[in-house]
Design a protein around this motif. Structure first.
Motif, PDB file in Angstrom:
ATOM      1  N   TYR A 128       0.819  -1.214   0.000  1.00 29.71           N
ATOM      2  CA  TYR A 128       0.000   0.000   0.000  1.00 29.71           C
ATOM      3  C   TYR A 128       0.853   1.264   0.000  1.00 29.71           C
ATOM      4  O   TYR A 128       0.637   2.175  -0.813  1.00 29.71           O
ATOM      5  N   PHE A 129       1.823   1.339   0.895  1.00 28.63           N
ATOM      6  CA  PHE A 129       2.602   2.570   1.018  1.00 28.63           C
ATOM      7  C   PHE A 129       3.497   2.804  -0.197  1.00 28.63           C
ATOM      8  O   PHE A 129       3.629   3.941  -0.673  1.00 28.63           O
ATOM      9  N   SER A 130       4.121   1.769  -0.724  1.00 34.85           N
ATOM     10  CA  SER A 130       4.996   1.967  -1.882  1.00 34.85           C
ATOM     11  C   SER A 130       4.201   2.408  -3.103  1.00 34.85           C
ATOM     12  O   SER A 130       4.622   3.312  -3.836  1.00 34.85           O
ATOM     13  N   PHE A 131       3.028   1.813  -3.316  1.00 37.45           N
ATOM     14  CA  PHE A 131       2.228   2.197  -4.474  1.00 37.45           C
ATOM     15  C   PHE A 131       1.533   3.536  -4.264  1.00 37.45           C
ATOM     16  O   PHE A 131       1.358   4.309  -5.216  1.00 37.45           O
ATOM     17  N   SER A 132       1.130   3.843  -3.038  1.00 37.08           N
ATOM     18  CA  SER A 132       0.503   5.142  -2.769  1.00 37.08           C
ATOM     19  C   SER A 132       1.512   6.270  -2.948  1.00 37.08           C
ATOM     20  O   SER A 132       1.209   7.317  -3.541  1.00 37.08           O
ATOM     21  N   LEU A 133       2.733   6.066  -2.452  1.00 38.24           N
ATOM     22  CA  LEU A 133       3.774   7.086  -2.619  1.00 38.24           C
ATOM     23  C   LEU A 133       4.185   7.201  -4.082  1.00 38.24           C
ATOM     24  O   LEU A 133       4.470   8.299  -4.568  1.00 38.24           O
ATOM     25  N   GLY A 134       4.207   6.075  -4.801  1.00 37.04           N
ATOM     26  CA  GLY A 134       4.513   6.122  -6.225  1.00 37.04           C
ATOM     27  C   GLY A 134       3.447   6.870  -7.012  1.00 37.04           C
ATOM     28  O   GLY A 134       3.770   7.648  -7.922  1.00 37.04           O
ATOM     29  N   SER A 135       2.173   6.649  -6.682  1.00 37.14           N
ATOM     30  CA  SER A 135       1.105   7.378  -7.363  1.00 37.14           C
ATOM     31  C   SER A 135       1.140   8.855  -7.003  1.00 37.14           C
ATOM     32  O   SER A 135       0.877   9.724  -7.852  1.00 37.14           O
ATOM     33  N   THR A 136       1.495   9.180  -5.749  1.00 41.30           N
ATOM     34  CA  THR A 136       1.660  10.587  -5.367  1.00 41.30           C
ATOM     35  C   THR A 136       2.750  11.245  -6.196  1.00 41.30           C
ATOM     36  O   THR A 136       2.633  12.415  -6.597  1.00 41.30           O
ATOM     37  N   GLU A 137       3.808  10.499  -6.493  1.00 41.63           N
ATOM     38  CA  GLU A 137       4.887  11.038  -7.333  1.00 41.63           C
ATOM     39  C   GLU A 137       4.384  11.334  -8.742  1.00 41.63           C
ATOM     40  O   GLU A 137       4.762  12.348  -9.339  1.00 41.63           O
ATOM     41  N   GLY A 178      -3.032  10.449  -4.168  1.00 40.34           N
ATOM     42  CA  GLY A 178      -2.097   9.330  -4.162  1.00 40.34           C
ATOM     43  C   GLY A 178      -2.467   8.255  -3.166  1.00 40.34           C
ATOM     44  O   GLY A 178      -2.396   7.053  -3.472  1.00 40.34           O
ATOM     45  N   PHE A 179      -2.912   8.657  -1.983  1.00 45.91           N
ATOM     46  CA  PHE A 179      -3.219   7.671  -0.943  1.00 45.91           C
ATOM     47  C   PHE A 179      -4.646   7.146  -1.017  1.00 45.91           C
ATOM     48  O   PHE A 179      -4.994   6.211  -0.299  1.00 45.91           O
ATOM     49  N   LEU A 180      -5.487   7.728  -1.886  1.00 47.72           N
ATOM     50  CA  LEU A 180      -6.843   7.210  -2.079  1.00 47.72           C
ATOM     51  C   LEU A 180      -6.965   6.358  -3.337  1.00 47.72           C
ATOM     52  O   LEU A 180      -8.042   5.832  -3.627  1.00 47.72           O
ATOM     53  N   TRP A 181      -5.867   6.218  -4.088  1.00 49.27           N
ATOM     54  CA  TRP A 181      -5.943   5.529  -5.377  1.00 49.27           C
ATOM     55  C   TRP A 181      -5.983   4.007  -5.233  1.00 49.27           C
ATOM     56  O   TRP A 181      -6.646   3.311  -6.002  1.00 49.27           O
ATOM     57  N   CYS A 195      -2.204 -19.958  -2.225  1.00 47.64           N
ATOM     58  CA  CYS A 195      -1.789 -21.357  -2.117  1.00 47.64           C
ATOM     59  C   CYS A 195      -0.381 -21.514  -2.688  1.00 47.64           C
ATOM     60  O   CYS A 195       0.167 -20.591  -3.291  1.00 47.64           O
ATOM     61  N   GLY A 196       0.166 -22.699  -2.506  1.00 50.06           N
ATOM     62  CA  GLY A 196       1.445 -23.014  -3.131  1.00 50.06           C
ATOM     63  C   GLY A 196       2.643 -22.570  -2.332  1.00 50.06           C
ATOM     64  O   GLY A 196       2.651 -22.630  -1.106  1.00 50.06           O
ATOM     65  N   SER A 197       3.642 -22.071  -3.030  1.00 54.22           N
ATOM     66  CA  SER A 197       4.958 -21.888  -2.440  1.00 54.22           C
ATOM     67  C   SER A 197       5.056 -20.715  -1.477  1.00 54.22           C
ATOM     68  O   SER A 197       5.909 -20.696  -0.610  1.00 54.22           O
ATOM     69  N   ARG A 198       4.230 -19.676  -1.649  1.00 53.46           N
ATOM     70  CA  ARG A 198       4.325 -18.431  -0.878  1.00 53.46           C
ATOM     71  C   ARG A 198       5.625 -17.665  -1.183  1.00 53.46           C
ATOM     72  O   ARG A 198       5.964 -16.724  -0.502  1.00 53.46           O
ATOM     73  N   ILE A 199       6.357 -18.087  -2.202  1.00 50.31           N
ATOM     74  CA  ILE A 199       7.618 -17.429  -2.541  1.00 50.31           C
ATOM     75  C   ILE A 199       7.352 -16.319  -3.555  1.00 50.31           C
ATOM     76  O   ILE A 199       6.749 -16.549  -4.602  1.00 50.31           O
ATOM     77  N   ILE A 200       7.788 -15.104  -3.223  1.00 48.91           N
ATOM     78  CA  ILE A 200       7.705 -13.966  -4.130  1.00 48.91           C
ATOM     79  C   ILE A 200       9.105 -13.690  -4.662  1.00 48.91           C
ATOM     80  O   ILE A 200       9.992 -13.286  -3.904  1.00 48.91           O
ATOM     81  N   ASP A 201       9.296 -13.935  -5.942  1.00 46.18           N
ATOM     82  CA  ASP A 201      10.623 -13.741  -6.542  1.00 46.18           C
ATOM     83  C   ASP A 201      10.829 -12.262  -6.856  1.00 46.18           C
ATOM     84  O   ASP A 201      10.878 -11.834  -8.013  1.00 46.18           O
ATOM     85  N   HIS A 202      10.937 -11.472  -5.776  1.00 48.52           N
ATOM     86  CA  HIS A 202      11.090 -10.026  -5.886  1.00 48.52           C
ATOM     87  C   HIS A 202      11.668  -9.545  -4.570  1.00 48.52           C
ATOM     88  O   HIS A 202      11.785 -10.307  -3.601  1.00 48.52           O
ATOM     89  N   PHE A 203      12.042  -8.241  -4.513  1.00 47.69           N
ATOM     90  CA  PHE A 203      12.527  -7.696  -3.248  1.00 47.69           C
ATOM     91  C   PHE A 203      11.458  -6.867  -2.546  1.00 47.69           C
ATOM     92  O   PHE A 203      11.713  -6.293  -1.495  1.00 47.69           O
ATOM     93  N   LEU A 204      10.255  -6.802  -3.133  1.00 44.65           N
ATOM     94  CA  LEU A 204       9.137  -6.131  -2.482  1.00 44.65           C
ATOM     95  C   LEU A 204       7.849  -6.846  -2.877  1.00 44.65           C
ATOM     96  O   LEU A 204       7.818  -7.665  -3.793  1.00 44.65           O
ATOM     97  N   CYS A 205       6.768  -6.534  -2.155  1.00 42.54           N
ATOM     98  CA  CYS A 205       5.472  -7.145  -2.446  1.00 42.54           C
ATOM     99  C   CYS A 205       4.837  -6.423  -3.624  1.00 42.54           C
ATOM    100  O   CYS A 205       4.442  -5.260  -3.506  1.00 42.54           O
ATOM    101  N   ASP A 206       4.751  -7.113  -4.750  1.00 41.48           N
ATOM    102  CA  ASP A 206       4.274  -6.538  -5.996  1.00 41.48           C
ATOM    103  C   ASP A 206       3.008  -7.279  -6.424  1.00 41.48           C
ATOM    104  O   ASP A 206       2.864  -8.478  -6.154  1.00 41.48           O
ATOM    105  N   PRO A 207       2.069  -6.599  -7.083  1.00 39.47           N
ATOM    106  CA  PRO A 207       0.799  -7.256  -7.421  1.00 39.47           C
ATOM    107  C   PRO A 207       0.948  -8.451  -8.344  1.00 39.47           C
ATOM    108  O   PRO A 207       0.204  -9.435  -8.203  1.00 39.47           O
ATOM    109  N   GLY A 208       1.887  -8.397  -9.298  1.00 39.90           N
ATOM    110  CA  GLY A 208       2.057  -9.512 -10.217  1.00 39.90           C
ATOM    111  C   GLY A 208       2.356 -10.825  -9.513  1.00 39.90           C
ATOM    112  O   GLY A 208       1.612 -11.809  -9.655  1.00 39.90           O
TER     113      GLY A 208
END
Length: 333
Positions: A128-137, A178-181, A195-208
């Motif tokens: 939430y915070f990373s995407f809200s701050l990104g949309s504010t940018e 930005g914070f209401l988007w 379900c499944g592995s719970r592994i996110i192949d990223h360094f942050l929580c991303d929607p994909g």
């Protein structure tokens, strides 16, 4: 040399095995909807590599904080910079400090962690915070383009149009929009079953990666996410492009070469930041990607979430005489 290669190979195997053990723990079929967290793989490498990356990103984080904080201080203490252009820049630097803080500290902790687990609530809070701050940018960049349009295309009316009150309204509007988007789509995604592995192949929580871990495909949610991301990116971007088309038309009407150069120099830093930020974000979220491009996705995400906040102070201070003078004055005090 052969022993060193063998040793590093074993260390990397330990890292991967640890992730897989944690994966089995989190993918227990006891309750697929109640989970303890996800695994952020980050940048898998041996322990020495993790420590080296920790030092590198820690230095980058400190430089980002110092650079953006120095711009805020320069604008605050130099009376000549108390204009809408520089007040917007100071607010933008304040935003960049929080934007990089929404991702890098957790990344640093992840480099030193053996399990690399992030809690369910921690993952979605970061989301939430990373995407809200990104949309504010995105909105801030549009407002800054609007300010340059007024300054160059309406120079005589600029002081009456871009008042302190309007500047404050625009700044507050950027933060609120930005914070209401993203609250609604993020809440919907957080209510999904994973379900499944719970592994996110990223360094942050991303929607994909999060949508890929859901127990069943959610094409409606994926379509909804594409729509809101497209609106978020294209609406400010088209506004910025329209503003600069009008600016260029006005600049080419200026009879003197020095006048054209001065007008373009005030827009140059902003155009550079817009190009880097929007270029990388659009590549990440509006271009088709496959599951085999995780490494490229990490690099592109680093570009707009870590590199852009780092270079913004250098772009704005090195190409602006008033800012260079204020920064020099600040360093001498």
């Amino acid at each position: 040399m052969g022993k060193l290669v063998l040793q590093r190979s074993r260390e990397y195997t330990v890292v991967v095995n640890t992730a897989h053990r944690q994966m089995k723990t989190l993918s227990s079929p006891i309750n697929s909807t109640t989970i303890s967290g996800f695994i952020l793989l980050g940048f898998p490498c041996p322990r020495e590599g993790q420590i080296l990356l920790f030092v590198l990103f820690f230095v980058v984080y400190l430089l980002t904080l110092m650079g953006n904080a120095s711009i805020i201080c320069a604008v605050r203490w130099d009376q000549r910079l108390h204009t809408p252009m520089y007040l917007l820049l100071a607010n933008f630097s304040f935003l960049e400090i929080w934007y990089v803080t929404s991702t890098v500290p957790n990344m640093l902790a992840n480099f030193l962690s053996d399990t690399k687990v992030i809690s369910f609530s921690g993952c979605f809070l970061q989301f939430y915070f990373s995407f809200s701050l990104g949309s504010t940018e995105c909105f801030f960049l549009a407002v800054m383009a609007f300010d340059r349009y007024l300054a160059i295309c309406r120079p005589l009316h600029y002081p009456a149009l871009m008042t302190g009150r309007l500047c404050n309204i625009l700044v507050i509007g950027c933060w609120v929009l930005g914070f209401l988007w993203f609250p609604v789509p993020i809440i919907i995604i957080s209510q999904m079953s994973f379900c499944g592995s719970r592994i996110i192949d990223h360094f942050l929580c991303d929607p994909g990666p999060l949508l890929a871990l859901s127990c069943s495909r959610a094409p409606l949610m994926e379509f909804f996410w594409t729509i809101i991301m497209s609106l978020l990116l294209f609406t400010p971007f088209l506004f910025i492009m329209g503003s600069y088309m009008l600016v260029l038309r006005a600049v080419f009407r200026v009879p003197s070469r020095d006048g054209r150069r001065k007008a373009l120099s005030t827009c140059g830093p902003h155009v550079t930041v817009v190009s880097i930020f929007y270029g990388s974000v659009m590549v990440m979220y509006l271009s088709p990607t496959s599951e085999h491009e995780a490494g490229m996705q990490k690099l592109v995400t680093l570009l707009y979430s870590v590199v852009t906040p780092l270079i913004n102070p250098m772009i704005y201070s090195l190409r602006n005489k008033d800012m260079k003078h204020a920064m020099t004055k600040l360093l001498k005090t």
